[in-house]
Design a protein around this motif. Structure first.
Motif, PDB file in Angstrom:
ATOM      1  N   SER A  72      -0.281   4.639  -1.346  1.00  9.18           N
ATOM      2  CA  SER A  72      -1.028   5.886  -1.146  1.00  9.18           C
ATOM      3  C   SER A  72      -1.874   5.804   0.130  1.00  9.18           C
ATOM      4  O   SER A  72      -2.139   4.710   0.634  1.00  9.18           O
ATOM      5  CB  SER A  72      -1.931   6.146  -2.345  1.00  9.18           C
ATOM      6  OG  SER A  72      -3.005   5.227  -2.356  1.00  9.18           O
ATOM      7  N   PRO A  73      -2.317   6.943   0.630  1.00 12.50           N
ATOM      8  CA  PRO A  73      -3.211   6.927   1.794  1.00 12.50           C
ATOM      9  C   PRO A  73      -4.490   6.125   1.547  1.00 12.50           C
ATOM     10  O   PRO A  73      -4.973   5.426   2.437  1.00 12.50           O
ATOM     11  CB  PRO A  73      -3.527   8.408   2.027  1.00 12.50           C
ATOM     12  CG  PRO A  73      -2.357   9.135   1.449  1.00 12.50           C
ATOM     13  CD  PRO A  73      -1.926   8.307   0.269  1.00 12.50           C
ATOM     14  N   THR A  74      -5.018   6.190   0.348  1.00 15.17           N
ATOM     15  CA  THR A  74      -6.223   5.428   0.008  1.00 15.17           C
ATOM     16  C   THR A  74      -5.948   3.931   0.090  1.00 15.17           C
ATOM     17  O   THR A  74      -6.753   3.171   0.646  1.00 15.17           O
ATOM     18  CB  THR A  74      -6.722   5.795  -1.405  1.00 15.17           C
ATOM     19  OG1 THR A  74      -7.021   7.188  -1.434  1.00 15.17           O
ATOM     20  CG2 THR A  74      -7.950   4.995  -1.787  1.00 15.17           C
ATOM     21  N   GLU A  75      -4.809   3.500  -0.452  1.00 11.68           N
ATOM     22  CA  GLU A  75      -4.456   2.081  -0.403  1.00 11.68           C
ATOM     23  C   GLU A  75      -4.228   1.622   1.031  1.00 11.68           C
ATOM     24  O   GLU A  75      -4.585   0.506   1.398  1.00 11.68           O
ATOM     25  CB  GLU A  75      -3.225   1.805  -1.257  1.00 11.68           C
ATOM     26  CG  GLU A  75      -3.490   1.896  -2.741  1.00 11.68           C
ATOM     27  CD  GLU A  75      -2.239   1.690  -3.582  1.00 11.68           C
ATOM     28  OE1 GLU A  75      -1.117   1.690  -3.032  1.00 11.68           O
ATOM     29  OE2 GLU A  75      -2.394   1.530  -4.805  1.00 11.68           O
ATOM     30  N   LYS A  76      -3.649   2.470   1.850  1.00  9.70           N
ATOM     31  CA  LYS A  76      -3.430   2.117   3.259  1.00  9.70           C
ATOM     32  C   LYS A  76      -4.765   1.966   3.984  1.00  9.70           C
ATOM     33  O   LYS A  76      -4.944   1.052   4.790  1.00  9.70           O
ATOM     34  CB  LYS A  76      -2.552   3.164   3.940  1.00  9.70           C
ATOM     35  CG  LYS A  76      -1.113   3.103   3.463  1.00  9.70           C
ATOM     36  CD  LYS A  76      -0.261   4.182   4.085  1.00  9.70           C
ATOM     37  CE  LYS A  76       1.147   4.093   3.484  1.00  9.70           C
ATOM     38  NZ  LYS A  76       2.023   5.165   3.953  1.00  9.70           N
ATOM     39  N   LYS A  77      -5.712   2.856   3.680  1.00 12.75           N
ATOM     40  CA  LYS A  77      -7.039   2.764   4.279  1.00 12.75           C
ATOM     41  C   LYS A  77      -7.735   1.474   3.837  1.00 12.75           C
ATOM     42  O   LYS A  77      -8.367   0.792   4.643  1.00 12.75           O
ATOM     43  CB  LYS A  77      -7.879   3.980   3.893  1.00 12.75           C
ATOM     44  CG  LYS A  77      -9.248   3.993   4.531  1.00 12.75           C
ATOM     45  CD  LYS A  77     -10.030   5.237   4.158  1.00 12.75           C
ATOM     46  CE  LYS A  77     -11.415   5.182   4.768  1.00 12.75           C
ATOM     47  NZ  LYS A  77     -12.226   6.340   4.404  1.00 12.75           N
ATOM     48  N   GLN A  78      -7.607   1.143   2.556  1.00 14.10           N
ATOM     49  CA  GLN A  78      -8.208  -0.084   2.038  1.00 14.10           C
ATOM     50  C   GLN A  78      -7.580  -1.313   2.706  1.00 14.10           C
ATOM     51  O   GLN A  78      -8.278  -2.267   3.034  1.00 14.10           O
ATOM     52  CB  GLN A  78      -8.039  -0.167   0.525  1.00 14.10           C
ATOM     53  CG  GLN A  78      -8.903   0.814  -0.226  1.00 14.10           C
ATOM     54  CD  GLN A  78      -8.624   0.834  -1.719  1.00 14.10           C
ATOM     55  OE1 GLN A  78      -7.526   0.509  -2.171  1.00 14.10           O
ATOM     56  NE2 GLN A  78      -9.623   1.231  -2.481  1.00 14.10           N
ATOM     57  N   GLU A 116      -9.088  -1.677   6.122  1.00  7.07           N
ATOM     58  CA  GLU A 116     -10.456  -2.211   6.022  1.00  7.07           C
ATOM     59  C   GLU A 116     -10.436  -3.706   5.704  1.00  7.07           C
ATOM     60  O   GLU A 116     -11.242  -4.472   6.236  1.00  7.07           O
ATOM     61  CB  GLU A 116     -11.258  -1.464   4.958  1.00  7.07           C
ATOM     62  CG  GLU A 116     -11.684  -0.077   5.382  1.00  7.07           C
ATOM     63  CD  GLU A 116     -12.646  -0.075   6.552  1.00  7.07           C
ATOM     64  OE1 GLU A 116     -13.575  -0.905   6.596  1.00  7.07           O
ATOM     65  OE2 GLU A 116     -12.460   0.759   7.448  1.00  7.07           O
ATOM     66  N   ALA A 164       0.848  -1.195   0.000  1.00  6.65           N
ATOM     67  CA  ALA A 164       0.000   0.000   0.000  1.00  6.65           C
ATOM     68  C   ALA A 164       0.884   1.245   0.000  1.00  6.65           C
ATOM     69  O   ALA A 164       1.635   1.487   0.941  1.00  6.65           O
ATOM     70  CB  ALA A 164      -0.914  -0.004   1.213  1.00  6.65           C
TER      71      ALA A 164
END
Length: 90
Positions: A7-13, A16, A5
């Motif tokens: 990007s921040p979005t990938e880390k959030k995903q 989850e 991961a």
């Protein structure tokens, strides 16, 4: 998945997805996941291990369509896991 991961979005995903896996494991241990659903999840995980992303996605779509009401607490994270694995081809 977590280590890839960027990007921040990938880390959030990734977070989850981890939550979904943890809730699925706990639900399975408590016996709240019937054998049919558990078998489909085994198929999804085996497909991901074999890099068969189409089969994993298809089975996950079926689970989300038919089991969302009873299992949305872990299906959301598992769906994200399959989508991210498919995108990254890992």
């Amino acid at each position: 998945l977590t280590s890839s991961a960027a990007s921040p979005t990938e880390k959030k995903q990734a977070t989850e997805a981890q939550k979904g896996v943890a809730v699925f494991i706990k639900s399975s241990a408590r016996g709240t996941v019937d054998s049919d659903v558990a078998g489909k999840m085994q198929h999804v995980l085996a497909a991901l291990q074999n890099h068969d992303y189409g089969s994993a996605s298809s089975t996950m779509t079926s689970l989300v369509s038919h089991e969302w009401k009873d299992h949305k607490d872990w299906l959301k994270g598992m769906k994200i896991l399959v989508q991210a694995a498919t995108k990254k081809q890992i």
